[in-house]
Design a protein around this motif. Structure first.
Motif, PDB file in Angstrom:
ATOM      1  N   THR A 111       0.825  -1.202   0.000  1.00  0.00           N
ATOM      2  CA  THR A 111       0.000   0.000   0.000  1.00  0.00           C
ATOM      3  C   THR A 111       0.859   1.252   0.000  1.00  0.00           C
ATOM      4  OG1 THR A 111      -1.747  -1.158   1.203  1.00  0.00           O
ATOM      5  CG2 THR A 111      -1.818   1.244   1.204  1.00  0.00           C
ATOM      6  N   ARG A 112       1.866   1.293   0.892  1.00  0.00           N
ATOM      7  CA  ARG A 112       2.747   2.462   0.929  1.00  0.00           C
ATOM      8  C   ARG A 112       3.555   2.581  -0.363  1.00  0.00           C
ATOM      9  NH1 ARG A 112       3.397   1.107   6.535  1.00  0.00           N
ATOM     10  NH2 ARG A 112       5.269  -0.126   6.065  1.00  0.00           N
ATOM     11  N   ALA A 113       3.946   1.437  -0.927  1.00  0.00           N
ATOM     12  CA  ALA A 113       4.686   1.475  -2.191  1.00  0.00           C
ATOM     13  C   ALA A 113       3.834   2.078  -3.298  1.00  0.00           C
ATOM     14  CB  ALA A 113       5.139   0.070  -2.570  1.00  0.00           C
ATOM     15  N   MET A 114       2.549   1.736  -3.337  1.00  0.00           N
ATOM     16  CA  MET A 114       1.664   2.294  -4.352  1.00  0.00           C
ATOM     17  C   MET A 114       1.510   3.802  -4.174  1.00  0.00           C
ATOM     18  SD  MET A 114      -2.342   1.459  -5.234  1.00  0.00           S
ATOM     19  CE  MET A 114      -2.005  -0.224  -5.765  1.00  0.00           C
ATOM     20  N   VAL A 115       1.299   4.245  -2.931  1.00  0.00           N
ATOM     21  CA  VAL A 115       1.133   5.677  -2.661  1.00  0.00           C
ATOM     22  C   VAL A 115       2.398   6.441  -3.056  1.00  0.00           C
ATOM     23  CG1 VAL A 115       0.814   7.409  -0.862  1.00  0.00           C
ATOM     24  CG2 VAL A 115      -0.571   5.317  -0.841  1.00  0.00           C
ATOM     25  N   LEU A 116       3.554   5.921  -2.641  1.00  0.00           N
ATOM     26  CA  LEU A 116       4.818   6.577  -2.986  1.00  0.00           C
ATOM     27  C   LEU A 116       5.057   6.573  -4.492  1.00  0.00           C
ATOM     28  CD1 LEU A 116       7.242   5.311  -0.185  1.00  0.00           C
ATOM     29  CD2 LEU A 116       6.360   7.632  -0.502  1.00  0.00           C
ATOM     30  N   ALA A 117       4.734   5.471  -5.153  1.00  0.00           N
ATOM     31  CA  ALA A 117       4.932   5.393  -6.602  1.00  0.00           C
ATOM     32  C   ALA A 117       4.068   6.420  -7.326  1.00  0.00           C
ATOM     33  CB  ALA A 117       4.621   3.984  -7.100  1.00  0.00           C
ATOM     34  N   ILE A 118       2.837   6.603  -6.860  1.00  0.00           N
ATOM     35  CA  ILE A 118       1.964   7.618  -7.465  1.00  0.00           C
ATOM     36  C   ILE A 118       2.564   9.003  -7.271  1.00  0.00           C
ATOM     37  CG2 ILE A 118      -0.281   8.755  -7.273  1.00  0.00           C
ATOM     38  CD1 ILE A 118      -1.479   6.004  -6.634  1.00  0.00           C
ATOM     39  N   ILE A 119       3.031   9.297  -6.048  1.00  0.00           N
ATOM     40  CA  ILE A 119       3.632  10.606  -5.770  1.00  0.00           C
ATOM     41  C   ILE A 119       4.863  10.824  -6.643  1.00  0.00           C
ATOM     42  CG2 ILE A 119       4.812  12.005  -4.028  1.00  0.00           C
ATOM     43  CD1 ILE A 119       3.002  10.682  -1.936  1.00  0.00           C
ATOM     44  N   PHE A 120       5.729   9.813  -6.707  1.00  0.00           N
ATOM     45  CA  PHE A 120       6.955   9.941  -7.499  1.00  0.00           C
ATOM     46  C   PHE A 120       6.632  10.138  -8.983  1.00  0.00           C
ATOM     47  CE2 PHE A 120       9.373   7.134  -4.227  1.00  0.00           C
ATOM     48  CZ  PHE A 120       9.411   8.209  -3.356  1.00  0.00           C
ATOM     49  N   ALA A 121       5.664   9.375  -9.499  1.00  0.00           N
ATOM     50  CA  ALA A 121       5.292   9.491 -10.909  1.00  0.00           C
ATOM     51  C   ALA A 121       4.706  10.869 -11.213  1.00  0.00           C
ATOM     52  CB  ALA A 121       4.295   8.395 -11.280  1.00  0.00           C
ATOM     53  N   GLU A 122       3.871  11.369 -10.307  1.00  0.00           N
ATOM     54  CA  GLU A 122       3.282  12.699 -10.511  1.00  0.00           C
ATOM     55  C   GLU A 122       4.359  13.780 -10.501  1.00  0.00           C
ATOM     56  OE1 GLU A 122       0.406  13.192 -11.465  1.00  0.00           O
ATOM     57  OE2 GLU A 122      -0.984  11.698 -10.664  1.00  0.00           O
ATOM     58  N   VAL A 123       5.283  13.689  -9.542  1.00  0.00           N
ATOM     59  CA  VAL A 123       6.365  14.674  -9.477  1.00  0.00           C
ATOM     60  C   VAL A 123       7.196  14.639 -10.761  1.00  0.00           C
ATOM     61  CG1 VAL A 123       8.538  15.256  -8.313  1.00  0.00           C
ATOM     62  CG2 VAL A 123       6.514  14.713  -6.970  1.00  0.00           C
ATOM     63  N   ALA A 124       7.491  13.437 -11.248  1.00  0.00           N
ATOM     64  CA  ALA A 124       8.327  13.299 -12.440  1.00  0.00           C
ATOM     65  C   ALA A 124       7.636  13.854 -13.686  1.00  0.00           C
ATOM     66  CB  ALA A 124       8.705  11.836 -12.647  1.00  0.00           C
ATOM     67  N   VAL A 125       6.395  13.449 -13.908  1.00  0.00           N
ATOM     68  CA  VAL A 125       5.749  13.839 -15.164  1.00  0.00           C
ATOM     69  C   VAL A 125       5.288  15.296 -15.138  1.00  0.00           C
ATOM     70  CG1 VAL A 125       3.406  13.068 -14.526  1.00  0.00           C
ATOM     71  CG2 VAL A 125       4.119  13.071 -16.929  1.00  0.00           C
ATOM     72  N   LEU A 126       4.724  15.756 -14.026  1.00  0.00           N
ATOM     73  CA  LEU A 126       4.302  17.151 -13.956  1.00  0.00           C
ATOM     74  C   LEU A 126       5.517  18.076 -13.896  1.00  0.00           C
ATOM     75  CD1 LEU A 126       1.264  16.886 -11.501  1.00  0.00           C
ATOM     76  CD2 LEU A 126       1.237  17.055 -13.987  1.00  0.00           C
ATOM     77  N   GLY A 127       6.519  17.688 -13.109  1.00  0.00           N
ATOM     78  CA  GLY A 127       7.739  18.480 -13.071  1.00  0.00           C
ATOM     79  C   GLY A 127       8.437  18.522 -14.410  1.00  0.00           C
ATOM     80  N   GLY A 128       8.415  17.400 -15.129  1.00  0.00           N
ATOM     81  CA  GLY A 128       9.032  17.366 -16.447  1.00  0.00           C
ATOM     82  C   GLY A 128       8.366  18.322 -17.416  1.00  0.00           C
ATOM     83  N   ILE A 129       7.032  18.392 -17.376  1.00  0.00           N
ATOM     84  CA  ILE A 129       6.313  19.316 -18.256  1.00  0.00           C
ATOM     85  C   ILE A 129       6.665  20.755 -17.922  1.00  0.00           C
ATOM     86  CG2 ILE A 129       4.035  20.209 -18.853  1.00  0.00           C
ATOM     87  CD1 ILE A 129       2.954  17.404 -18.656  1.00  0.00           C
ATOM     88  N   VAL A 130       6.613  21.115 -16.649  1.00  0.00           N
ATOM     89  CA  VAL A 130       6.880  22.498 -16.230  1.00  0.00           C
ATOM     90  C   VAL A 130       8.302  22.908 -16.610  1.00  0.00           C
ATOM     91  CG1 VAL A 130       7.102  24.032 -14.240  1.00  0.00           C
ATOM     92  CG2 VAL A 130       5.177  22.448 -14.371  1.00  0.00           C
ATOM     93  N   LEU A 131       9.270  22.040 -16.362  1.00  0.00           N
ATOM     94  CA  LEU A 131      10.659  22.383 -16.666  1.00  0.00           C
ATOM     95  C   LEU A 131      10.929  22.466 -18.165  1.00  0.00           C
ATOM     96  CD1 LEU A 131      12.597  20.239 -14.027  1.00  0.00           C
ATOM     97  CD2 LEU A 131      12.201  22.702 -13.995  1.00  0.00           C
ATOM     98  N   SER A 132      10.133  21.758 -18.961  1.00  0.00           N
ATOM     99  CA  SER A 132      10.368  21.749 -20.408  1.00  0.00           C
ATOM    100  C   SER A 132       9.716  22.926 -21.129  1.00  0.00           C
ATOM    101  CB  SER A 132       9.846  20.446 -21.008  1.00  0.00           C
ATOM    102  OG  SER A 132       8.422  20.406 -20.979  1.00  0.00           O
ATOM    103  N   LEU A 133       8.866  23.669 -20.456  1.00  0.00           N
ATOM    104  CA  LEU A 133       8.093  24.707 -21.134  1.00  0.00           C
ATOM    105  C   LEU A 133       8.964  25.824 -21.697  1.00  0.00           C
ATOM    106  CD1 LEU A 133       4.965  25.043 -18.801  1.00  0.00           C
ATOM    107  CD2 LEU A 133       5.091  23.985 -21.063  1.00  0.00           C
ATOM    108  N   ALA A 134       9.805  26.425 -20.846  1.00  0.00           N
ATOM    109  CA  ALA A 134      10.600  27.575 -21.289  1.00  0.00           C
ATOM    110  C   ALA A 134      11.589  27.215 -22.395  1.00  0.00           C
ATOM    111  CB  ALA A 134      11.315  28.204 -20.100  1.00  0.00           C
ATOM    112  N   PRO A 135      12.370  26.141 -22.249  1.00  0.00           N
ATOM    113  CA  PRO A 135      13.280  25.803 -23.356  1.00  0.00           C
ATOM    114  C   PRO A 135      12.565  25.226 -24.566  1.00  0.00           C
ATOM    115  CG  PRO A 135      13.456  24.164 -21.610  1.00  0.00           C
ATOM    116  CD  PRO A 135      12.618  25.279 -21.059  1.00  0.00           C
ATOM    117  N   GLY A 136      11.315  24.744 -24.379  1.00  0.00           N
ATOM    118  CA  GLY A 136      10.550  24.217 -25.498  1.00  0.00           C
ATOM    119  C   GLY A 136      11.085  22.917 -26.059  1.00  0.00           C
ATOM    120  N   VAL A 137      11.588  22.061 -25.189  1.00  0.00           N
ATOM    121  CA  VAL A 137      12.139  20.775 -25.618  1.00  0.00           C
ATOM    122  C   VAL A 137      11.188  19.663 -25.198  1.00  0.00           C
ATOM    123  CG1 VAL A 137      14.497  21.633 -25.451  1.00  0.00           C
ATOM    124  CG2 VAL A 137      13.462  20.511 -23.484  1.00  0.00           C
TER     125      VAL A 137
END
Length: 289
Positions: free
Chosen positions: A229-255
């Motif tokens: 259960t904790r692994a699932m919760v952490l995996a969701i948090i990690f995946a959200e941070v990675a994909v949402l953070g990746g989008i935000v960081l990629s916006l300005a350079p446009g890559v």
């Protein structure tokens, strides 16, 4: 380099509709990837995810070639169809653990070969073709979001219904089968769920890097906790941070966002390995006292 992390430009871009659509789609993908990820790691299906991504790519390429474009949703339908076919093939043909890797290799090679041919035959823009390989999340509109939302609800609903027997079968398939758990049909069913999630990931991070969301966050979570259960919760948090953070960081350079998503996922994994190592050192020190 001066505009690489332009905060003002990033804030302006965050107000655009296509960026908000991308964030919503990515959030749904992170939820599905995090929910399935620990079971993928437990069942040692990382290679299967890659093989499934190959046929998701093939299905998307076929949709492009056939011109089945209806408000931009054909690529998603093609990717899902290809991924489901791959999942069924892997679930049925790779039922025995001794032959699973060879079956995945066969399906992977077949899917990649056909996908490359279909992409070569496609007369459209090279940018569209490249998007299948590295992701093209900013092309997602409201109609695409509907596909993401329906797929997410369907995957999570089925996962909730079969989670307990699926977890048992993942932890010890032999004992689970002896206890009457229907392992024979749980395996292809879970493969289909993974296939749908993989298909959604193809447009977000691309066929080449879909493992960054379906495997890396879960592998990181499993390093710091043994609780499913904790692994699932952490995996969701990690995946959200990675994909949402990746989008935000990629916006300005446009890559493409895939580089940032994979970098964030890998950084999280390294941190979790460090936490695991430090915990082990502390336990050893306490045991020697």
């Amino acid at each position: 380099m001066e505009n690489l992390f332009d905060i003002e430009l990033t804030m302006r871009l965050l107000g655009l509709d296509f960026v908000q659509n991308a964030l919503l789609a990515a959030a749904l993908l992170g939820l599905v990837a995090g929910a399935l990820g620990p079971l993928i790691v437990m069942r040692r299906m990382a290679f299967a995810v890659h093989g499934t991504a190959e046929l998701a790519f093939t299905g998307a390429a076929a949709a492009l070639l056939l011109g089945l474009v209806f408000e931009g949703m054909a690529v998603e339908y093609g990717a899902i169809a290809g991924a489901v076919v791959a999942a069924l093939l892997l679930g049925i043909l790779g039922g025995k653990s001794s032959e699973r890797d060879s079956v995945i290799g066969v399906v992977l090679a077949f899917g990649l070969g056909v996908g490359v041919l279909l992409l070569w035959l496609y007369p459209g823009r090279a940018h569209t073709q490249l998007g299948l390989l590295i992701g093209q999340v900013v092309s997602i509109d409201r109609s695409n979001l509907a596909v993401y939302a329906v797929s997410t609800v369907a995957v999570l609903l089925v996962l909730a219904l079969v989670y307990r027997p699926l977890l048992f079968a993942s932890a010890d398939p032999v004992v689970a089968a002896a206890r009457g758990v229907p392992v024979a049909w749980l395996t292809p069913l879970f493969a289909v769920l993974v296939g749908i999630a993989t298909a959604l990931g193809v447009q977000t991070v691309g066929m080449l890097l879909v493992l960054a969301l379906l495997v890396t966050p879960a592998a990181a979570a499993c390093r710091v906790t043994s609780s499913p259960t904790r692994a699932m919760v952490l995996a969701i948090i990690f995946a959200e941070v990675a994909v949402l953070g990746g989008i935000v960081l990629s916006l300005a350079p446009g890559v493409p966002i895939s580089a940032f998503v994979t970098a964030i996922s890998f950084a999280i994994y390294l941190v979790c390995r460090l936490v695991e190592y430090l915990r082990g050192r502390v336990r050893v020190e306490h045991a020697t006292l």
